[in-house]
Design an enzyme around this catalytic site. Structure first.
Site, PDB file in Angstrom:
ATOM      1  N   ARG A   1      22.269 -25.483 -65.899  1.00 28.13           N
ATOM      2  CA  ARG A   1      23.163 -24.492 -64.746  1.00 28.13           C
ATOM      3  C   ARG A   1      24.799 -24.468 -64.699  1.00 28.13           C
ATOM      4  NH1 ARG A   1      20.676 -24.786 -60.702  1.00 28.13           N
ATOM      5  NH2 ARG A   1      18.782 -24.209 -60.920  1.00 28.13           N
TER       6      ARG A   1
ATOM      7  N   VAL B   1      18.579 -15.654 -66.259  1.00 28.67           N
ATOM      8  CA  VAL B   1      18.521 -16.447 -66.661  1.00 28.67           C
ATOM      9  C   VAL B   1      17.958 -17.910 -65.329  1.00 28.67           C
ATOM     10  CG1 VAL B   1      19.069 -18.335 -67.946  1.00 28.67           C
ATOM     11  CG2 VAL B   1      19.101 -16.376 -68.683  1.00 28.67           C
ATOM     12  N   GLU B   2      17.082 -18.969 -65.292  1.00 28.82           N
ATOM     13  CA  GLU B   2      16.740 -19.607 -64.437  1.00 28.82           C
ATOM     14  C   GLU B   2      16.886 -18.834 -63.242  1.00 28.82           C
ATOM     15  OE1 GLU B   2      19.971 -22.486 -64.625  1.00 28.82           O
ATOM     16  OE2 GLU B   2      19.683 -23.152 -66.732  1.00 28.82           O
ATOM     17  N   GLY B   3      15.974 -17.848 -62.889  1.00 29.19           N
ATOM     18  CA  GLY B   3      16.002 -17.346 -61.866  1.00 29.19           C
ATOM     19  C   GLY B   3      17.078 -16.129 -61.441  1.00 29.19           C
TER      20      GLY B   3
END
Length: 824
Positions: A378, A500-502
């Site tokens: 991230r 993306v990624e939450g």
């Protein structure tokens, strides 16, 4: 009047000691000296005696450890255990997985700036720089984003071959396994440059170097797994993907319904113990072309083949594409940014235990493995992508705004456009610093759990704002897709990054402050651990030490917040030079105020705080802008405090200060316990809110930087693909800027002659002939105007197509088949 003197002395000494965080015995000693002085100087004896008794009543029990623990700590420990927010196992793992860097100082109320400024300047090795200047530059030249997004809906075969050959997929894999062994900073620089030319290219390269089989194998894989898979991943023989998200578990990855049952089965012709998997995944980047699937699932052992535990927990495995039962290959189509992304399905897919990442020893440890690696990935891919797109957007929009003219004036000279240009420049400057800071943290060996969420959220949000303002300035140029369009796909792709990624809503309201308030706070996590120690004596002793450290910390931050607010942050020691010292003082003030509000929120709301998402989001905004401003100041210092960059620095600082006070205001006005909100308002804003958004004058300076060649503009554009070539219309337009500015005096002279009717021709070429003939311009100036005309036309031109060209090949073939069937 003398009656009040001892109490005033008591108050002043207490405030002084709290501000400087002096220990309790020091406070007691200084207070005793001050009261003795009051007595000798003739203050009211009764008042002095009463003040002395108050000090003794407070100080003596607190300074005697056994008395303090018996009378104060023990009852408070009982109360604390009642309000302590319950932590699930997954929350506990998430809190313990990350490390704390400078963000911890921002929660301290008294940041140690030397800790930040002493960090080494992020630099690339000669090998990493050569890779950027060589293979990365070359693949950018090869990339035609229009063909990728409209014609092929994929990278063309020669680019796939090139990135595999030059080990773009193996940047993070160590050299002993055939990878490039690059640092996180180099990974950031590569993704940033690729993103400035194609988001499809950057995501394709970014994913194998982010969370996935490569990263997980390096940290947790068995030696046998590393020896076999890492060389194959490094040179592209294996293309990886990672299956985490499914229809029933998106951001809540711990609730995945995908499962694996421990059993015996066939593998390579042998009967072995393994896991039979059933899974349904979607949104999996690189899945349609992947040969190796990393898979997260919940592992069960109903027959006790591995031990007594039936629900083993979240586990990670490697599943080859050709494993029987795996369904893979179909694609999603994410908003006209057709990077390879699609679903994966499997029913009763058998793999041996040797395919579990880390082997059987790591069964059930998947959540911990994911959390640790998520913070690394991230920190790089999404912030770097936003930085590359934002930098390119800033430079090309500045050039376009100078070249494009309306009413005889560059559109960038209109104040409304200047406002948008200032935002673009400021956000690009901030995004670049924030993305680099997150990558530098990983390079230093940190697991930046909180900074990674800050960088992901704010870089992608600012990237979206840059795209929006750039589209507004470009107008029709931005909305007509085609080979000449360098903005449309970025605008379409902006929402992809924020999901993306939450989704960013979840990142802001749940993760940044929710994780930061516990992980980064100097006392809270220590108190929580102390309160759960099994030994009662050790529990009381450790809780006592941390509790009173926390109490002194809270009193200090209340005093510091009020004093900084009262003095407008104009007093106090601070690093930096005469220009930047005021910025550090402001951050000191907001750090103290954040610590005060965080402590009050946790004390009064306890476990309910995790459900107060609006409050959490606003305090998260404060923490984010504190961290962002710190990263910007660090980069400014690393670059030698360039004076030319001051407009960009000042714009970002004033913007962050304004956003911080806006967030504090919203948090305190809506604080659930209203009297506490009023009291905190008096401590944080004794004179009311004072921070203002960047001024128009400052915005004009930032806009001017983007619209003319200068060293600040060059620094802002470092690391993006600016080479003018057929496949890079943005680079061509940026390259025109200097020639356009040199031609402007000649253009003004020429236009003046036309307006005064000294040149009567209507056609441009005829006007040039007449201007040369009448002596208005020279032959060289004519060539200069012809070149200006060509550059302007290339800048403002858009594409048009035959109707059939816009039909997809699949659609055309389908229609032809239908017509043939009808004719038959």
């Amino acid at each position: 009047m003398t009656f009040a003197v001892p109490f005033l002395a008591l108050l002043l000494i207490g405030a002084f000691c709290a501000y400087h965080r002096l220990r309790l015995p020091v406070w007691a000693g200084l207070t005793a000296v001050a009261l003795a002085a009051c007595w000798l100087l003739g203050a009211n004896p009764t008042a002095t005696a009463v003040a002395a008794i108050l000090v003794a009543v407070v100080a003596v029990p607190l300074m005697i450890g056994p008395v303090r623990r018996a009378l104060v700590t023990r009852p408070l420990l009982g109360f604390y255990t009642k309000i302590l927010p319950p932590l699930s196992e997954t929350e506990r793992v998430a809190l313990e997985a990350g490390t704390v860097g400078f963000e911890g100082e921002l929660f301290s109320g008294k940041p140690d700036w030397n800790r930040l400024l002493s960090q080494p300047k992020p630099t690339l090795t000669a090998e990493e720089q050569a890779f950027l200047d060589g293979p990365v530059e070359e693949v950018c030249r090869m990339t035609n984003d229009w063909e990728i997004t409209h014609v092929d809906a994929d990278l063309p075969p020669h680019i796939w071959e090139y990135v595999k050959k030059h080990k773009f997929f193996g940047m993070i894999i160590p050299k002993e396994y055939g990878g490039l062994g690059f640092s996180a900073l180099a990974n950031h620089k590569v993704i940033q440059k690729l993103a400035s030319v194609s988001s499809v290219l950057s995501s394709t390269v970014g994913v194998p170097n982010s969370l996935g089989p490569g990263e997980l194998l390096m940290h947790y894989g068995t030696q046998e797994q590393k020896d076999y898979y890492l060389p194959r991943l490094a040179d592209g023989r294996e293309v990886p993907c990672f299956g985490l998200t499914g229809p029933w578990a998106g951001s809540d990855a711990t609730s995945i319904p995908d499962y694996g049952i421990v059993c015996e089965g066939e593998w390579n012709g042998q009967r072995v113990l393994g896991v039979k998997l059933t899974f349904d995944k979607r949104y999996i980047t690189l899945a349609p072309v992947a040969t190796l699937i990393g898979l997260a699932f919940r592992m069960y052992d109903p027959d006790g083949l591995l031990g007594d535990k039936r629900d083993i927990g979240i586990t990670l495995a490697l599943v080859p594409r050709d494993t029987p039962g795996v369904e893979i290959g179909r694609r999603h189509f994410p908003l006209n940014s057709p990077f390879q992304n699609g679903p994966i399905h499997g029913r009763e897919v058998f793999i041996p235990l040797s395919q579990l990442i880390g082997g059987p020893a790591y069964a059930g440890k998947g959540w911990q493995m994911l959390v640790e690696c998520l913070s690394i990935g991230r920190s790089i891919t999404l912030p770097s992508t936003a930085s590359g797109g934002g930098k390119m957007g800033a430079l090309v929009t500045g050039a376009y705004a100078r070249i494009r003219k309306q009413f005889g004036l560059s559109v960038g000279r209109f104040e409304g456009v200047e406002e948008a240009l200032a935002r673009i420049g400021g956000y690009a400057y901030a995004t670049s610093a924030l993305a680099e800071a997150a990558a530098a943290a990983v390079t230093r060996g940190e697991l930046p759990a909180v900074p990674s969420t800050i960088a992901k959220y704010h870089c992608t949000e600012m990237g979206r704002e840059i795209a929006k303002d750039a589209m507004d300035i470009h107008g029709g140029k931005g909305i007509i897709l085609g080979p000449r369009n360098y903005l449309g796909r970025s605008w379409q792709a902006a929402p992809i990054m924020i999901t993306v990624e939450g989704a960013n809503i979840m990142t802001r309201s749940l993760m940044i402050f929710g994780q930061g308030a516990i992980l980064c706070h100097p006392w809270v996590l220590k108190e929580m651990k102390a309160a759960t120690l099994p030994d009662p004596r050790e529990r009381l002793r450790e809780f006592d030490k941390n509790l009173f450290g926390h109490i002194g910390f809270a009193i200090s931050n209340a005093v510091r917040s009020w004093w900084y607010g009262l003095t407008g942050s104009k007093l106090g020691a601070a690093p930096g030079d005469a220009y930047t010292r005021r910025f550090y003082r402001k951050l000191d003030r907001y750090s103290a105020a954040l610590a005060l509000c965080a402590d009050t929120s946790m004390l009064l709301l306890g476990g309910k705080l995790k459900f107060k998402e609006s409050l959490s989001g606003r305090l998260g905004d404060v923490l984010s802008h504190l961290y962002m401003a710190s990263a910007i100041l660090k980069r400014y210092e690393d670059q030698g405090r360039p004076e030319a960059d001051r407009p960009l620095l000042a714009w970002t600082m004033f913007h962050s200060f304004h956003k911080i006070e806006e967030a504090f205001s919203a948090a305190l006005r809506n604080f659930p316990v209203r009297p506490a909100g009023w009291l905190m308002w008096l401590l944080v804003f004794p004179w009311g809110r004072r921070a203002e958004a960047p001024s128009d004058r400052l915005g004009h300076k930032v806009a001017s930087l983007l619209m003319s060649p200068n060293e600040a503009r060059d620094r802002l554009g470092e690391g993006v693909f600016l080479t003018p070539c057929a496949n890079n219309p943005a680079g061509r337009i940026n390259g025109y800027l200097q020639k356009v500015i040199l031609a402007e005096p000649v253009e003004r002279k020429f236009q003046k002659a036309i307006k005064s009717r000294d040149i009567g021709a209507l056609d441009f070429n005829a006007q040039l002939d007449e201007a040369v003939r009448e002596g208005w311009i020279t032959a060289d100036e004519r060539r200069q105007l012809e070149e200006l005309r060509a550059m302007t036309l290339d800048t403002i031109s858009v594409d048009d197509f035959d109707s059939e060209e816009l039909r997809s090949a699949g659609y055309v073939l389908q229609r032809l088949d239908e017509r043939r069937a009808q004719a038959a």
